[in-house]
Design an enzyme around this catalytic site. Structure first.
Site, PDB file in Angstrom:
ATOM      1  N   ASP A   1      70.661  21.184 -27.351  1.00  0.00           N
ATOM      2  CA  ASP A   1      69.923  20.989 -26.089  1.00  0.00           C
ATOM      3  C   ASP A   1      68.553  20.345 -26.328  1.00  0.00           C
ATOM      4  O   ASP A   1      68.177  19.388 -25.657  1.00  0.00           O
ATOM      5  CB  ASP A   1      69.716  22.335 -25.375  1.00  0.00           C
TER       6      ASP A   1
ATOM      7  N   LYS B   1      75.833  30.726 -23.094  1.00  0.00           N
ATOM      8  CA  LYS B   1      75.275  30.170 -24.340  1.00  0.00           C
ATOM      9  C   LYS B   1      74.907  31.255 -25.357  1.00  0.00           C
ATOM     10  O   LYS B   1      75.087  31.080 -26.557  1.00  0.00           O
ATOM     11  CB  LYS B   1      74.068  29.289 -24.035  1.00  0.00           C
TER      12      LYS B   1
END
Ligand code: ATR
Length: 279
Positions: free
Chosen positions: A105, A68
């Protein structure tokens, strides 16, 4: 039928990702032809692999562990959450060929908590365990969603301190030491954002962190969430949820970004839940 679109999820390892199932179900809702692949790239092959995927006409990629942070370097521009977290969980190829990086997220967590489980986040005092990538996303998003106070506890205190300092709202977000957990009071909402469960490690947590009306939520799902969920039930929490819904909501946000169509997440969540019962 639309022309075949190509998307995928990049991670290392990636064999157990549920994202292909999730996106196949979304695409079926719209009669869209979608080729969605699991793409296993070791860190040193990430940049070349991502470039090759988009050069071959790919539409979008979901990005998962451990990429990420590194994938944020591959984007030509970052959305506000990706900038704030210095991490992306999706890359999108724009019509001019450039790459946008975004991070949903935190938004997926908030949507799952507030819409699926009807947790009113405003006014809650929240305990967040963990201050890694997942913990940072959770703390920022909960703050944005109106949580009154957030206490961050991390095994190595420097991680929690860095997050709290970066936020800079000492009246709303503060850190405590892990060894102080028995003395820090009780919370209505406890989020496990550590990777202990994924690593098969046991979290030693006192029961008295939990109020009788508490909701406990683990960002992971399935076996990885079992240890924390077992603790939450034993401690008398009113509700204990794993993060399967967050995964589905995040997938839906990516799908909507790529195709401009908003999937119905409920039947997709229900089907996955049947195959992956909550601990
Ligand atoms: P992720 O992106 O899943 O958050 P990460 O950035 O590697 O992954 O962060 C892992 C988090 O889980 C960290 O907060 C880590 O604590 P430390 O910073 O102290 O290492 C936490 N963690 C991992 N294993 C743990 C364990 N056994 N007990 C408590 N915390 C743990």
């Amino acid at each position: 039928m639309s022309t075949l679109a190509r998307c995928g999820v990049v991670g290392h390892p990636i064999a157990h990702s549920l994202s292909p199932e999730i996106h196949a179900a979304f695409a079926a809702q719209f009669g869209r032809a979608l080729d969605y692949q699991r793409i296993d790239l070791a860190p040193e092959r990430l940049a070349a692999g991502v470039q090759a995927f988009f050069a071959a006409g790919g539409t979008g990629l979901n990005i998962t562990l451990p990429h990420k942070h590194a994938a944020a370097r591959l984007a030509d521009r970052l959305g506000p959450w990706a900038q704030r977290l210095d991490a992306v969980n999706m890359l999108t190829r724009e019509t001019d060929g450039s790459l946008s990086g975004e991070n949903v997220d935190g938004a997926a967590l908030v949507r799952d908590l507030s819409e699926r489980y009807r947790v009113d986040l405003r006014g809650h005092d929240v305990l967040v365990l963990g201050a890694g990538g997942a913990g940072r996303a959770a703390v920022w998003a909960l703050l944005d969603a109106g949580a009154r106070q957030i206490t961050v506890v991390n095994r190595h205190p420097a991680g929690a301190d860095a997050l709290v300092d970066a936020i800079g709202m000492p009246d709303r977000v503060h850190s405590r030491y892990w060894q102080d957990l028995p003395e820090i009071g009780a919370f209505d909402l406890i989020i496990n954002a550590t990777s202990a469960g994924v690593l098969g490690e046991h979290l030693q947590l006192p029961f008295k962190l939990v109020t009788p009306r508490a909701t406990c939520y683990d960002l992971s799902y399935g076996r990885a969430a079992a240890d924390f969920m077992g603790w939450a039930h034993a401690a008398g929490a009113r509700y204990a949820f794993d993060g399967l819904g967050m995964l589905v909501e995040g997938g839906a946000m990516a799908y909507a970004r790529w195709f401009g169509e908003t999937p119905d997440t409920e039947p997709v969540f229900a089907a996955l839940r049947a195959g992956h019962p909550q601990a």
